[in-house]
Design an enzyme around this catalytic site. Structure first.
Site, PDB file in Angstrom:
ATOM      1  N   ASP A 201       0.781   1.752  -3.881  1.00 40.55           N
ATOM      2  CA  ASP A 201       0.246   2.208  -2.602  1.00 40.55           C
ATOM      3  C   ASP A 201      -0.437   1.004  -1.968  1.00 40.55           C
ATOM      4  O   ASP A 201      -0.737   0.024  -2.655  1.00 40.55           O
ATOM      5  CB  ASP A 201      -0.772   3.338  -2.839  1.00 40.55           C
ATOM      6  CG  ASP A 201      -1.391   3.840  -1.532  1.00 40.55           C
ATOM      7  OD1 ASP A 201      -0.633   4.153  -0.601  1.00 40.55           O
ATOM      8  OD2 ASP A 201      -2.631   3.892  -1.433  1.00 40.55           O
ATOM      9  N   SER A 202      -0.698   1.085  -0.667  1.00 39.98           N
ATOM     10  CA  SER A 202      -1.430  -0.002  -0.013  1.00 39.98           C
ATOM     11  C   SER A 202      -2.864  -0.102  -0.538  1.00 39.98           C
ATOM     12  O   SER A 202      -3.503  -1.138  -0.389  1.00 39.98           O
ATOM     13  CB  SER A 202      -1.450   0.223   1.492  1.00 39.98           C
ATOM     14  OG  SER A 202      -2.075   1.463   1.780  1.00 39.98           O
TER      15      SER A 202
ATOM     16  N   CYS B 164      -0.017  11.118   5.031  1.00 41.46           N
ATOM     17  CA  CYS B 164      -0.799   9.952   4.609  1.00 41.46           C
ATOM     18  C   CYS B 164      -1.634  10.416   3.439  1.00 41.46           C
ATOM     19  O   CYS B 164      -2.254  11.492   3.498  1.00 41.46           O
ATOM     20  CB  CYS B 164      -1.698   9.455   5.744  1.00 41.46           C
ATOM     21  SG  CYS B 164      -2.862   8.160   5.237  1.00 41.46           S
ATOM     22  N   THR B 165      -1.658   9.615   2.380  1.00 39.03           N
ATOM     23  CA  THR B 165      -2.300  10.068   1.148  1.00 39.03           C
ATOM     24  C   THR B 165      -3.823  10.108   1.234  1.00 39.03           C
ATOM     25  O   THR B 165      -4.481  10.605   0.318  1.00 39.03           O
ATOM     26  CB  THR B 165      -1.886   9.173  -0.042  1.00 39.03           C
ATOM     27  OG1 THR B 165      -2.103   7.823   0.336  1.00 39.03           O
ATOM     28  CG2 THR B 165      -0.437   9.387  -0.390  1.00 39.03           C
ATOM     29  N   HIS B 166      -4.383   9.593   2.327  1.00 39.03           N
ATOM     30  CA  HIS B 166      -5.830   9.725   2.514  1.00 39.03           C
ATOM     31  C   HIS B 166      -6.216  11.123   3.010  1.00 39.03           C
ATOM     32  O   HIS B 166      -7.328  11.584   2.758  1.00 39.03           O
ATOM     33  CB  HIS B 166      -6.330   8.718   3.555  1.00 39.03           C
ATOM     34  CG  HIS B 166      -6.598   7.359   3.012  1.00 39.03           C
ATOM     35  ND1 HIS B 166      -5.598   6.510   2.612  1.00 39.03           N
ATOM     36  CD2 HIS B 166      -7.764   6.684   2.805  1.00 39.03           C
ATOM     37  CE1 HIS B 166      -6.134   5.381   2.190  1.00 39.03           C
ATOM     38  NE2 HIS B 166      -7.446   5.454   2.306  1.00 39.03           N
TER      39      HIS B 166
ATOM     40  N   TYR C  77      -1.602  -0.773   5.491  1.00 39.85           N
ATOM     41  CA  TYR C  77      -0.229  -1.015   5.939  1.00 39.85           C
ATOM     42  C   TYR C  77       0.056  -0.288   7.263  1.00 39.85           C
ATOM     43  O   TYR C  77       0.957  -0.653   7.998  1.00 39.85           O
ATOM     44  CB  TYR C  77       0.777  -0.483   4.905  1.00 39.85           C
ATOM     45  CG  TYR C  77       0.930  -1.282   3.636  1.00 39.85           C
ATOM     46  CD1 TYR C  77       0.145  -2.405   3.361  1.00 39.85           C
ATOM     47  CD2 TYR C  77       1.889  -0.902   2.682  1.00 39.85           C
ATOM     48  CE1 TYR C  77       0.307  -3.107   2.174  1.00 39.85           C
ATOM     49  CE2 TYR C  77       2.058  -1.617   1.504  1.00 39.85           C
ATOM     50  CZ  TYR C  77       1.261  -2.717   1.253  1.00 39.85           C
ATOM     51  OH  TYR C  77       1.432  -3.415   0.082  1.00 39.85           O
ATOM     52  N   GLY C  78      -0.731   0.756   7.537  1.00 43.32           N
ATOM     53  CA  GLY C  78      -0.398   1.727   8.582  1.00 43.32           C
ATOM     54  C   GLY C  78      -0.329   1.223  10.006  1.00 43.32           C
ATOM     55  O   GLY C  78       0.215   1.896  10.876  1.00 43.32           O
TER      56      GLY C  78
ATOM     57  N   GLU D  87     -12.362   6.192   4.394  1.00 49.30           N
ATOM     58  CA  GLU D  87     -12.815   5.100   3.517  1.00 49.30           C
ATOM     59  C   GLU D  87     -14.311   4.823   3.697  1.00 49.30           C
ATOM     60  O   GLU D  87     -14.956   4.292   2.791  1.00 49.30           O
ATOM     61  CB  GLU D  87     -11.985   3.841   3.750  1.00 49.30           C
ATOM     62  CG  GLU D  87     -10.514   4.075   3.409  1.00 49.30           C
ATOM     63  CD  GLU D  87      -9.872   2.968   2.605  1.00 49.30           C
ATOM     64  OE1 GLU D  87     -10.301   1.813   2.707  1.00 49.30           O
ATOM     65  OE2 GLU D  87      -8.906   3.277   1.874  1.00 49.30           O
TER      66      GLU D  87
ATOM     67  N   CYS E 101       2.791   5.413  -0.953  1.00 48.15           N
ATOM     68  CA  CYS E 101       2.272   5.147   0.389  1.00 48.15           C
ATOM     69  C   CYS E 101       3.272   5.688   1.414  1.00 48.15           C
ATOM     70  O   CYS E 101       4.448   5.326   1.388  1.00 48.15           O
ATOM     71  CB  CYS E 101       2.113   3.639   0.532  1.00 48.15           C
ATOM     72  SG  CYS E 101       1.704   3.079   2.177  1.00 48.15           S
ATOM     73  N   ASN E 102       2.792   6.554   2.296  1.00 43.17           N
ATOM     74  CA  ASN E 102       3.686   7.110   3.305  1.00 43.17           C
ATOM     75  C   ASN E 102       4.260   6.039   4.242  1.00 43.17           C
ATOM     76  O   ASN E 102       5.424   6.096   4.621  1.00 43.17           O
ATOM     77  CB  ASN E 102       2.943   8.156   4.145  1.00 43.17           C
ATOM     78  CG  ASN E 102       2.916   9.515   3.477  1.00 43.17           C
ATOM     79  OD1 ASN E 102       3.858  10.272   3.588  1.00 43.17           O
ATOM     80  ND2 ASN E 102       1.841   9.813   2.769  1.00 43.17           N
ATOM     81  N   THR E 103       3.422   5.065   4.599  1.00 44.72           N
ATOM     82  CA  THR E 103       3.910   4.013   5.498  1.00 44.72           C
ATOM     83  C   THR E 103       5.034   3.223   4.830  1.00 44.72           C
ATOM     84  O   THR E 103       6.086   2.988   5.429  1.00 44.72           O
ATOM     85  CB  THR E 103       2.744   3.074   5.895  1.00 44.72           C
ATOM     86  OG1 THR E 103       1.700   3.856   6.484  1.00 44.72           O
ATOM     87  CG2 THR E 103       3.201   2.021   6.876  1.00 44.72           C
TER      88      THR E 103
END
Lengths: 248, 248
Positions: A6-7, A173-175, A37-38, A144, A68-70
């Site tokens: 992941d980023s 998005c994993t966040h 990365y997004g 974050e 990472c989705n991006t």
């Protein structure tokens, strides 16, 4: 052994169910030195994804999960054309869950949404689905910063999500699972689908089963990775190792 | 020829007065593939700063301006120990302007504030100064999203800045001048000091004079660099070249 990158720390929401249900053996790489990365270009995200994959393969993993989705949106085809191991991405697995619905909204980073990867993938599985997409670039920095139950995040969420009408809302998005409660308040009637739980529906269960060995690598400060990472994994962890991808 | 680097587009607020008053000859590098620096570790910021400096020197520049407050705070001593050209940083130049005051507040990224570089540098020039510091990590993403006159940014600014009492407020990040009007509303009695205009007080004017030649390099998409960059430079520009620092 599963290689996951992941980023940053977001992908920890993807490994959470793998640990819980399958005791998977995992090597996790968070590219925290180059996060996020997004909002970067396709070329740059592909370059970083190739380096991340090379690193994981050098550790002897059997297959790769792009958490990472991006990176899943922008780089998965290139990775599959280069590397000779199975490569799974969160976009496909999440789209497969979402495609049961006929009206779907997708939220994600700017790069994920602009790539149109979710819409394309959902329509491969359900031609008639209507897909509404919305980039939510401030969610990652807000999360974050730990503002996961805060009026500022609520205000930003309202700005992004007001007007969304869909049976299902994909957290692309994993966040985003960390502010699911805020999202749910604004879009109360949509079924929320997140990448973390959908990946386990895509991969053969036998490939996921393990003995619970996990190694964490980060490209920036291991201490910061553990500190922020525990929010995402839901538990404390240590022993994160620093890796310099440019030296490989 | 002046070599200037920043983690991204923020440093364009530093070259704006150089162009306007001195027609400086400039090679500008924005490390947009790895932006932001403000929440990364000292080690990583030093590594990137060394690579950026090497690139600029390979282009034949005579001296370096570190236009990024985070890199100035964390990496300037290392850069000076390695490279044999004059290296100027925005922290020193801004601190020199600020030290005329006895009570000073400094806002910046998390890495800049945690490094304590501003307080140390201000106290070198004015032992008696009282220095209050506050990290404002959400300002950069808000500004990059273009929310420069927005209730969300005002709310975030109030959260960060309420309670600041000082004669002078240092904008210790090159993004912040874009929301100076919002900051000014919350801290109306403080003199605002920004890095962009202070750097020209530190360097011999003869070194700054030129014929107005400027080359822009970015490590991620040149198109995005021009698009976001015009907000910071205050005018349109093109011809940005892509550079891969890992290949040097």
């Amino acid at each position: 052994m599963i290689g996951i990158f992941d980023s940053g720390v977001g992908g920890l929401t993807v490994i959470k169910p793998l640990i819980k249900y399958f005791k998977s053996d995992i090597i996790y790489l968070g590219d925290t030195a180059r996060v996020p990365y997004g909002n970067k270009s396709k070329e740059t995200v592909i370059k970083y994804s190739i380096e991340n994959t090379k690193f994981l393969l050098s550790k002897g993993v059997d297959f790769i999960i792009v958490a990472c989705n991006t990176a899943s949106s922008l780089a998965i085809d290139t990775l599959r054309s280069i590397f000779n191991v199975p490569i799974y991405g969160v976009v496909e697995s999440t789209a497969k869950v979402a495609c049961q619905f006929d009206s779907i909204a997708v939220i994600g980073t700017k790069a994920t949404i602009e790539s149109n990867a979710y819409e394309k993938t959902i329509k491969m599985f359900n031609q008639n689905a209507s897909v509404q997409q919305k980039a939510c670039p401030l969610f990652v920095p807000l999360i974050e910063e730990g503002l996961i139950d805060d009026e500022i995040t609520k205000l930003v969420a309202k700005r992004y999500l007001n007007g969304i009408q869909a049976q299902a809302l994909v957290l692309g998005c994993t966040h985003y699972p960390l502010i699911k409660h805020i999202i749910k308040e604004i879009v109360p009637n949509a079924q929320i689908i997140d990448s973390g739980t959908s990946i386990i529906n895509t991969i053969d269960k036998n490939m996921l089963k393990g003995s619970g060995k996990i190694e964490f690598y980060a490209t920036d400060s291991p201490e910061n990775f553990s500190k922020i990472g525990k929010l995402f994994l839901g538990e404390n962890f240590n022993g994160v190792k620093l890796v310099d991808l440019e030296e490989l």
